[in-house]
Design a protein around this motif. Structure first.
Motif, short mmCIF file in Angstrom:
data_model
loop_
_atom_site.label_atom_id
_atom_site.label_comp_id
_atom_site.label_asym_id
_atom_site.label_seq_id
_atom_site.Cartn_x
_atom_site.Cartn_y
_atom_site.Cartn_z
N ARG A 1 -0.96 -53.38 23.47
CA ARG A 1 -0.96 -51.94 23.77
C ARG A 1 -0.29 -51.66 25.11
NH1 ARG A 1 -5.87 -50.18 24.72
NH2 ARG A 1 -7.10 -51.87 23.80
N GLU B 1 3.43 -51.98 24.61
CA GLU B 1 3.97 -50.85 23.85
C GLU B 1 4.09 -49.63 24.76
OE1 GLU B 1 2.19 -52.26 19.59
OE2 GLU B 1 1.37 -50.44 20.52
N ALA B 2 3.03 -49.37 25.51
CA ALA B 2 3.03 -48.21 26.40
C ALA B 2 4.15 -48.36 27.43
CB ALA B 2 1.68 -48.07 27.08
N PHE C 1 6.96 -50.19 27.37
CA PHE C 1 8.34 -50.19 26.90
C PHE C 1 8.70 -48.92 26.13
CE2 PHE C 1 7.74 -54.63 28.01
CZ PHE C 1 8.89 -54.83 28.76
N LEU C 2 7.68 -48.18 25.66
CA LEU C 2 7.97 -46.89 25.02
C LEU C 2 8.19 -45.80 26.05
CD1 LEU C 2 5.62 -46.42 21.93
CD2 LEU C 2 8.11 -46.37 21.99
N PHE C 3 7.26 -45.77 27.01
CA PHE C 3 7.29 -44.65 27.96
C PHE C 3 7.77 -45.07 29.34
CE2 PHE C 3 3.63 -44.05 25.05
CZ PHE C 3 4.20 -43.05 24.27
#
Ligand SMILES: Nc1ncnc2c1ncn2[C@@H]1O[C@H](COP(=O)(O)OP(=O)(O)OP(=O)(O)O)[C@@H](O)[C@H]1O
Ligand SMILES: [Mg+2]
Length: 254
Positions: free
Chosen positions: A245, A248-249, A251-253
């Motif tokens: 998580r 993901e957080a 590299f997404l944002f």
């Protein structure tokens, strides 16, 4: 397996600010000579508390900290000051860390003067450090209140590097800087690591930066280390759901 002795070793470190809450809960790790060890984890997971405990700014409730094999867990006074020859730190907001009555140059050169270096040599070395950190020599004559946050941050990095400590603890030390300056500072840190075998404890939220800069990563959650491995292992193949998580957080944002 590494046979070299760690330059910094933390064993079962626990830190409490209140009776009820444990900010750091049984953390153990080793930092080897020339190694760049990253610590990542959600806000409040205990990263800064680890940094403050290993630099003796706060006391451990239990556990042990060894610097080059010698216990420093409870050192105070003169022996504590001696620790700062080997271990220096840079925090996110360094404004308050410079004496407002002294110029940045005096602040950066202070530790060098204490080693008995001549004034002219100190001045020269301060200029060199400022240049390395992307500041002109004229910054030596300025006061912290006269410079921007990012400039003050670079001066703080210059000061931490002045006596060439074995270990530099960076707690979000480059995050507030713009990308170009950040890159320049990272290059300086890499050079020092290669030239002098300096070790870094590097705390950041910037996982992309950590992937390229760090050798190993520790992931913290609620005061504990929940995952560790090489930077690539942890970032590309996280094992824990929490770490996934986090990635993901980031590299997404991020
Ligand atoms: N001086 C303090 N007094 C009381 N509690 C504190 C203090 N400093 C930190 N804490 C608590 O200890 C825990 C760990 O905080 P810490 O600052 O180490 O987190 P962090 O991982 O560095 O977070 P961030 O990413 O936001 O900087 C948090 O629950 C925090 O509220
Ligand atoms: Mg923090």
């Amino acid at each position: 397996m590494k046979r070299v002795k760690p330059v910094l070793e933390v064993r079962d470190l626990t830190v409490r600010f209140t009776q009820r809450d444990t900010a750091v809960d049984g953390v153990s790790f080793q930092l080897y000579p020339g190694e760049i060890l990253g610590i990542a984890g959600e806000s409040g997971s205990g990263k800064s508390t680890v940094a403050r405990a290993v630099t003796r700014l706060i006391d451990a409730a239990s556990g042990e900290i060894f610097l080059k094999g010698a216990p420093i867990t409870h050192v105070t006074g003169k022996r504590q000051r001696a620790v700062y020859r080997d271990i220096q730190m840079v925090f996110q907001s360094p404004a308050g860390s410079f004496d407002p009555r002294k110029t940045l140059g005096d602040g950066i050169g202070e530790s060098l003067g204490n080693t008995g270096m001549k004034r002219s040599e100190v001045r020269e070395r301060v200029g060199e450090l400022l240049r390395q950190c992307g500041l002109g020599e004229e910054f030596a004559g300025k006061y912290a209140r006269e410079v921007s946050g990012g400039q003050c941050q670079r001066a703080a990095i210059a000061r931490a590097l002045a006596i060439r400590p074995d270990i530099l603890v960076c707690d979000e030390a480059v995050n507030a800087l713009d990308v170009t300056v950040q890159k320049q500072i990272i290059e300086v840190l890499k050079d020092l690591q290669q030239e002098y075998g300096m070790s870094y404890l590097f705390i950041s939220h910037d996982l992309a930066l950590m992937q390229s800069f760090c050798d190993r990563l520790l992931i913290m959650q609620k005061g504990k280390i929940v995952e560790e491995g090489t930077a690539d292992e942890v970032i590309l193949h996280p094992k824990k759901e929490y770490t996934k998580r986090l990635m993901e957080a980031a590299f997404l944002f991020g």
